[in-house]
Each structure stands twice: as structure tokens, then as C-alpha cells.
Design an enzyme around this catalytic site. Structure first.
Site, PDB file in Angstrom:
ATOM      1  N   CYS A  98      13.643  11.675   6.047  1.00  0.00           N
ATOM      2  CA  CYS A  98      13.669  11.304   7.462  1.00  0.00           C
ATOM      3  C   CYS A  98      15.042  11.570   8.048  1.00  0.00           C
ATOM      4  O   CYS A  98      15.189  11.767   9.250  1.00  0.00           O
ATOM      5  CB  CYS A  98      13.291   9.843   7.631  1.00  0.00           C
ATOM      6  N   GLU A 153       9.596  16.936  14.694  1.00  0.00           N
ATOM      7  CA  GLU A 153       9.993  16.810  13.288  1.00  0.00           C
ATOM      8  C   GLU A 153       9.143  17.773  12.448  1.00  0.00           C
ATOM      9  O   GLU A 153       7.922  17.724  12.497  1.00  0.00           O
ATOM     10  CB  GLU A 153       9.756  15.373  12.812  1.00  0.00           C
ATOM     11  N   GLU A 183       9.906   2.218  10.651  1.00  0.00           N
ATOM     12  CA  GLU A 183      10.932   3.254  10.473  1.00  0.00           C
ATOM     13  C   GLU A 183      10.203   4.586  10.420  1.00  0.00           C
ATOM     14  O   GLU A 183       9.350   4.788   9.558  1.00  0.00           O
ATOM     15  CB  GLU A 183      11.757   3.013   9.203  1.00  0.00           C
ATOM     16  N   LYS A 224       0.861  -1.187   0.000  1.00  0.00           N
ATOM     17  CA  LYS A 224       0.000   0.000   0.000  1.00  0.00           C
ATOM     18  C   LYS A 224       0.899   1.238   0.000  1.00  0.00           C
ATOM     19  O   LYS A 224       1.501   1.596   1.020  1.00  0.00           O
ATOM     20  CB  LYS A 224      -0.886   0.017   1.254  1.00  0.00           C
TER      21      LYS A 224
HETATM   22  N1  NAD Z   1      12.830   6.315   9.105  1.00  0.00           N
HETATM   23  C1  NAD Z   1      12.622   6.190   7.804  1.00  0.00           C
HETATM   24  O1  NAD Z   1      13.200   5.341   7.121  1.00  0.00           O
HETATM   25  C2  NAD Z   1      11.664   7.125   7.120  1.00  0.00           C
HETATM   26  C3  NAD Z   1      11.742   7.268   5.732  1.00  0.00           C
HETATM   27  C4  NAD Z   1      10.835   8.107   5.095  1.00  0.00           C
HETATM   28  C5  NAD Z   1       9.871   8.807   5.815  1.00  0.00           C
HETATM   29  N2  NAD Z   1       9.817   8.654   7.161  1.00  0.00           N
HETATM   30  C6  NAD Z   1       8.830   9.399   7.943  1.00  0.00           C
HETATM   31  O2  NAD Z   1       7.592   9.438   7.256  1.00  0.00           O
HETATM   32  C7  NAD Z   1       6.870  10.608   7.621  1.00  0.00           C
HETATM   33  C8  NAD Z   1       6.336  11.270   6.359  1.00  0.00           C
HETATM   34  O3  NAD Z   1       5.606  10.364   5.602  1.00  0.00           O
HETATM   35  P1  NAD Z   1       4.000  10.327   5.584  1.00  0.00           P
HETATM   36  O4  NAD Z   1       3.448  11.694   5.816  1.00  0.00           O
HETATM   37  O5  NAD Z   1       3.619   9.591   4.353  1.00  0.00           O
HETATM   38  O6  NAD Z   1       3.686   9.457   6.872  1.00  0.00           O
HETATM   39  P2  NAD Z   1       2.267   8.860   7.361  1.00  0.00           P
HETATM   40  O7  NAD Z   1       2.545   8.141   8.629  1.00  0.00           O
HETATM   41  O8  NAD Z   1       1.221   9.879   7.333  1.00  0.00           O
HETATM   42  O9  NAD Z   1       1.902   7.812   6.208  1.00  0.00           O
HETATM   43  C9  NAD Z   1       2.720   6.701   5.928  1.00  0.00           C
HETATM   44  C10 NAD Z   1       1.858   5.609   5.329  1.00  0.00           C
HETATM   45  O10 NAD Z   1       0.943   5.164   6.329  1.00  0.00           O
HETATM   46  C11 NAD Z   1      -0.377   5.180   5.787  1.00  0.00           C
HETATM   47  N3  NAD Z   1      -1.343   5.404   6.874  1.00  0.00           N
HETATM   48  C12 NAD Z   1      -1.919   6.567   7.259  1.00  0.00           C
HETATM   49  N4  NAD Z   1      -2.789   6.349   8.265  1.00  0.00           N
HETATM   50  C13 NAD Z   1      -2.763   5.031   8.517  1.00  0.00           C
HETATM   51  C14 NAD Z   1      -3.429   4.195   9.459  1.00  0.00           C
HETATM   52  N5  NAD Z   1      -4.310   4.675  10.329  1.00  0.00           N
HETATM   53  N6  NAD Z   1      -3.132   2.885   9.459  1.00  0.00           N
HETATM   54  C15 NAD Z   1      -2.219   2.382   8.606  1.00  0.00           C
HETATM   55  N7  NAD Z   1      -1.587   3.108   7.673  1.00  0.00           N
HETATM   56  C16 NAD Z   1      -1.837   4.424   7.637  1.00  0.00           C
HETATM   57  C17 NAD Z   1      -0.332   6.297   4.760  1.00  0.00           C
HETATM   58  O11 NAD Z   1      -1.400   6.174   3.848  1.00  0.00           O
HETATM   59  C18 NAD Z   1       1.024   6.061   4.131  1.00  0.00           C
HETATM   60  O12 NAD Z   1       0.970   5.020   3.188  1.00  0.00           O
HETATM   61  C19 NAD Z   1       7.865  11.464   8.359  1.00  0.00           C
HETATM   62  O13 NAD Z   1       7.611  11.371   9.737  1.00  0.00           O
HETATM   63  C20 NAD Z   1       9.210  10.824   8.027  1.00  0.00           C
HETATM   64  O14 NAD Z   1      10.227  11.044   8.980  1.00  0.00           O
HETATM   65  C21 NAD Z   1      10.694   7.834   7.821  1.00  0.00           C
HETATM   66  O1  DO4 Z   2      13.453   9.479   4.229  1.00  0.00           O
HETATM   67  C1  DO4 Z   2      14.142   8.546   4.591  1.00  0.00           C
HETATM   68  C2  DO4 Z   2      15.175   7.889   3.753  1.00  0.00           C
HETATM   69  C3  DO4 Z   2      16.406   8.727   3.693  1.00  0.00           C
HETATM   70  C4  DO4 Z   2      17.339   8.302   2.642  1.00  0.00           C
HETATM   71  O2  DO4 Z   2      17.098   7.361   1.912  1.00  0.00           O
HETATM   72  C5  DO4 Z   2      18.586   9.051   2.482  1.00  0.00           C
HETATM   73  O3  DO4 Z   2      18.898   9.904   3.311  1.00  0.00           O
HETATM   74  O4  DO4 Z   2      19.314   8.753   1.511  1.00  0.00           O
END
Ligand code: NAD
Ligand code: DO4
Length: 490
Positions: free
Chosen positions: A291, A392, A257, A182
Site C-alpha cells: 500500500c 492504484e 486502511e 477473516k
Molecule cells: N493502507 C494499508 O495499510 C494497506 C495495507 C495493505 C493493503 N492495502 C490495500 O489492500 C488492497 C489489496 O488487498 P486486497 O486485494 O486483498 O483487498 P480487498 O479489498 O479485495 O480485500 C481485503 C479483504 O476484504 C475482504 N472482502 C472482499 N469483499 C468483501 C466484502 N464485500 N465485505 C467484506 N469483506 C470483503 C477480502 O476477502 C479480504 O479479506 C490494495 O488496495 C492495498 O492498497 C492497504
Molecule cells: O501494504 C501496506 C503495509 C506497508 C508496510 O507495512 C510497509 O511499507 O512496510
């Protein structure tokens, strides 16, 4: 379509049991371009729990044969997918830029990363999966093997719409799992194009399925589905916690993550030009929506003024615009929601008494009025307890924090709930060693920006940035398989 909207649109379908299928809801969402909200990139399915059910059932059935293939045979599909993704790199990268705004060179780099990840995990099908362990019985053979979990659910965010899905799907498949994926609805067109590459590679029907839709329906459906044995999630910590709670409640394996509040420490002996370059790149590329993005810049007082002057000179040179334009360095925020979140954090920073040194406003002039653009923003006089130093932001906002000593810098750097990535600029080996030892982050980088993940190395966070698991490299095997210990006696 409302007046003024333009579209070249295609409608993108779910991929279930080897077929492109419309949702049973009969409804679609539109994916729009954050550089110009009037441009529709495509229509995507607004799926239902029934669609998800069909995908899980197909995955469950397909996994029975898939797990029986040799690792090398599964790897062949990934090699083929890599070649197809490589051939389609320009189109997929352009779609990514149009769908979430990052600059085209960054989108191309990310797509190339997807190709490399696929090749890496294709090769993983030929590597060892267990150990021989001496038994106390001299006539027995004891060893470990690895078995797939079964059907895994993958939930991904919008900020790396190719790399993150691929770094989850490729290891899931190579170790013999079937997948229900998804993607974030904001980048579901890019996701569909990635899945087209797997389909074109001839992956057996049902082994990989994609269902697009609301997080609250399809994401929650994955969390709750009894036939999904593992959930790999990347996204916000709020949603991550829901995933963990739901998975624990029904005994499913999970991996999270999540966010970061990543610091860079600039020591008084640092190469300041290098530190400035890396702070700008680490904090503001992809409009700060990584992230691993740098958001706190912790600078020793002796060089603070000089560093600030050099930093502001660089920030003021940044060209903001549509990521498809060749002279754009920084694109828009990925959505209106994201823009509003960033602007509200900037307001909060001002209210709390931080001093705005650069940026701080939405950009609406110069042809950018239909996009979600914000100026690259720098605050100073930030103290470690302010909201902009703790939460964040996920936008192009840097917070400068002045400290006297490296000990104080480390204490400030560690003073958040997150622990994803961190970097230090110094030429002093003692500073480097203290940082490596004492920084609570899953990724620590010396004389390099806080962003930048290598696909062959474990990636994940400490504290509330992750579930303490790791993705990528050989670490991925820990999530996507279970160890089976085998004792054999003739
Ligand atoms: N640590 C990492 O590797 C990493 C990498 C990329 C992004 N991020 C984090 O992602 C965030 C930004 O991404 P975002 O806005 O898409 O995050 P989000 O948590 O809003 O959404 C992530 C995913 O979860 C789904 N989702 C939303 N509500 C849900 C629910 N109730 N149950 C299950 N799934 C649900 C969304 O549709 C989407 O596919 C930031 O906090 C960023 O730091 C972390
Ligand atoms: O958003 C998270 C992934 C970060 C990444 O892939 C990078 O810093 O290269």
C-alpha cells in the site's frame, strides 16, 4: 485436482472456540502458488454464515473472562506466541512466498516483523492506559480508564499475510477484546499457520477465532453481525467503503486502511544514486504490491534525463523469478487477477499516450510460463490526469512525471484522492520543510523510500487512504478501546 497439478497439501481448518473445525459447508477452496499455478499450497475452508456465527458466539463468551485478566497476564500469551512464531519463522516465511509470491528474504523480514509486533504489544499490557484529571471538586478523584470494545472483527488483505493480521490481532487482544479474524482467501494457509502459534501459546478457547471464506460471505457477515462491536479492515477502497457503510448503519466502530498512489519527489539537488535505489526498492519490491509502494516519480527537469538513465539501468538489472530462488529480486504478481489488473493498467497507459521505457509485458519464457510474472515497467511522458497517475495499480509500474519546480512537484504529488505515504529526495532544508508541511499523506519520508512502516509509530493515511484513524504503536489503543471517565467521591 486436474492433471498436472501437484500438491503436498494439507487441508487447513477454521479455528473456532479453541478447536480446528471444518466448515459446515463441507467445501474447500484451494490456495495456489502464483509462481507456479499448478502447485497447490493447501486447501482452506469455504465457510458459511453459520460458521461465522459460532465464532462470534465463542468470542463473546470468552471475552467476559479475558477482559478480567491483567494486561501483564494477557501480555504473557503474546510473548509466548512471539517465541513460537520466531521458532517457526522459516516455515511460515516459505509458506508466504509460496502462497503470494514475495521473495523469501522479504517474507522472512515480514515474519520477523510479526514477532517484534507481538513483543511490542505484549509489553503494552504493562503501560499506562489513562490520566488523572483535576476535578473542580477538591474532594473528588477524576481519571480516565480504557475498556475493550468486546468482540472485534478483523478483515485483512493478502499482501502482508503475517504483519497486517498480527498488527491488528495483537493490540485487539492486549486491550482485552476477543477476535474473529477473516484473512484474505489468497493467503489463508499462511494465516492459519500464524493462528497455530497463538493456539500453541495456550490462548484461552474462544479469545481468538479464524474463519476463512469469501469476502462477500464472511467479510460481509462481519460487517453485519450485531455482536461484533468493532471492525478493523485493511484492503481496497471499494471494499473499505462497504465496511464503513455497514458499520455506520448499525453503530459499530470501524477502522479502514486502504490504497495509495504514493509519490516520490526527486529534487534537482538530490543524491541521485540514493533516489534511484529508493525508487526501485520502494516501487518494485514485493512486485509493487505494498500500500506504501512508490508509483509516481516526480522529477525536476534539470536532473530528469540523468535520473531516468540511472533508473533504467537499475530496473533493467532486476532478476524476476520464483521468490524461493536465492537470485530472485522480484517475484510474480500474487494472483492471476492481479496480473490481469496490472496488464490492463499498462495497456491503458499506452492508450493514453504515455511512453513505455521499460517492461510492459507478461513474462512467459525461461521456466516462468506457469506463473503470474510481469516485467518491471517504467513509463514517461505521464501527465497527472492519466489513469496511471491517478488509480492504484498495485503492481511493478513506475510513472515518471517531469516538473520544473518543487512547488509544482508538491501540487502534482497532492493531486490524487489518496494520501498514504510520500517521500522526497533533497538536501535542501527548505524543500524538506515545505514537503513536511504541505504533503497530504499520513507517512512522509525524507531521503528514504515511500514504503517502510515502523511498528512502534502510528500508521495510516489521509484523504481516501484511510478512515483517518491510525494503527500500530500506541495509536492502536484509540481503536481497540473506549475511554471511560471516572469520578470518585468518598
Ligand atoms: N493502507 C494499508 O495499510 C494497506 C495495507 C495493505 C493493503 N492495502 C490495500 O489492500 C488492497 C489489496 O488487498 P486486497 O486485494 O486483498 O483487498 P480487498 O479489498 O479485495 O480485500 C481485503 C479483504 O476484504 C475482504 N472482502 C472482499 N469483499 C468483501 C466484502 N464485500 N465485505 C467484506 N469483506 C470483503 C477480502 O476477502 C479480504 O479479506 C490494495 O488496495 C492495498 O492498497 C492497504
Ligand atoms: O501494504 C501496506 C503495509 C506497508 C508496510 O507495512 C510497509 O511499507 O512496510
Amino acid at each position: 485436482m486436474t492433471i498436472g497439478e501437484k500438491t503436498t497439501t494439507n487441508t487447513y481448518l477454521n479455528y473456532i472456540n479453541g478447536s480446528w473445525t471444518a466448515s459446515s459447508s463441507g467445501e474447500v477452496d484451494k490456495s495456489t502458488n502464483p509462481a507456479n499455478a499448478q502447485e497447490i499450497v493447501g486447501y482452506i475452508q469455504k465457510s458459511t454464515a453459520a460458521d461465522l456465527d459460532r465464532a462470534v458466539q465463542a468470542a463473546k463468551e470468552a471475552q467476559v473472562q479475558w477482559r478480567k485478566l491483567s494486561g501483564a497476564a494477557r501480555g504473557d500469551y503474546l510473548f509466548k506466541t512471539a517465541n513460537i512464531l520466531e521458532a517457526r519463522l522459516n516455515d511460515i516465511a516459505e509458506t508466504m512466498t509460496r502462497e503470494m509470491g514475495k521473495s523469501l528474504p522479504e517474507a522472512k523480514g515480514e515474519t520477523a516483523r510479526g514477532v517484534a509486533i507481538l513483543r511490542y504489544y505484549a509489553g503494552e499490557g504493562m503501560r499506562k492506559v489513562g490520566d488523572v484529571i483535576p476535578s473542580t471538586d477538591s474532594e473528588a478523584l477524576m481519571f480516565t480508564n480504557r475498556v475493550p470494545l468486546g468482540v472485534v472483527g478483523i478483515i485483512s488483505p493478502w499482501n502482508f499475510p503475517v504483519a497486517i493480521p498480527v498488527w491488528k490481532i495483537a493490540p485487539a487482544l492486549i486491550y482485552g477484546n476477543a477476535v474473529v479474524f477473516k484473512p484474505a482467501q489468497e493467503t489463508a494457509v499462511t494465516a492459519a499457520k500464524v493462528i497455530e502459534c497463538f493456539a500453541e501459546a495456550g490462548l484461552p478457547a474462544g479469545v481468538l477465532n479464524m474463519v476463512t471464506g469469501a469476502g462477500s460471505v464472511i467479510g460481509q457477515g462481519i460487517i453485519d453481525h450485531k455482536d461484533i462491536k468493532g471492525i478493523s479492515f485493511t484492503g481496497s477502497d471499494q471494499v473499505g467503503k462497504l465496511v464503513a457503510q455497514g458499520a455506520v448503519a448499525r453503530g459499530a466502530k470501524y477502522q479502514l486502511e486502504m490504497g495509495g498512489k504514493n509519490p516520490v519527489i526527486v529534487a534537482e539537488d538530490a543524491d541521485l544514486d540514493l533516489a534511484v535505489e529508493a525508487t526501485v526498492s520502494g516501487g518494485l519490491r514485493s512486485t509493487g504490491q505494498k500500500c506504501t509502494a512508490t508509483s509516481r516519480v516526480i522529477v525536476q527537469s534539470k536532473i530528469y534525463d540523468l535520473f531516468k538513465e540511472k533508473l533504467l539501468a537499475k530496473v533493467n538489472e532486476i532478476k524476476v523469478g520464483d521468490g524461493l530462488n536465492s537470485d530472485t529480486w522480484m517475484g510474480p504478481c500474487a494472483s492471476e487477477n492481479q496480473l490481469n489488473t496490472v496488464l490492463s493498467y499498462i495497456e491503458k497507459g499506452k492508450q493514453e499516450g504515455a511512453t513505455l521505457l521499460a517492461g510492459g509485458k507478461r513474462i512467459t519464457g525461461g521456466g516462468l510460463e506457469n506463473g503470474f510474472y510481469v516485467e518491471p515497467t517504467v513509463f514517461e511522458n505521464v501527465n497527472r490526469n492519466m489513469v496511471i497517475a491517478q488509480e492504484e495499480i498495485f503492481g511493478p509500474v513506475l510513472a515518471l512525471i517531469k516538473v520544473d519546480t518543487i512547488e509544482e512537484a508538491l501540487e502534482v504529488a497532492n493531486d490524487t484522492k489518496y494520501g498514504l505515504s510520500a517521500s522526497i529526495f533533497t538536501q535542501n532544508i527548505g524543500n524538506m520543510l515545505s514537503f513536511i508541511r504541505e504533503m497530504d499523506a499520513g507517512l512522509v519520508r525524507i531521503n528514504a523510500e515511500s514504503a517502510g512502516v515502523e511498528l512502534q509509530a502510528p500508521f495510516g493515511g489521509m484523504k481516501q487512504s484511510s478512515s483517518h484513524s491510525r494503527e500500530q504503536g500506541q495509536a492502536a489503543i484509540e481503536f481497540y478501546t473506549s475511554i471511560k471517565t471516572v469520578f470518585v467521591k468518598a
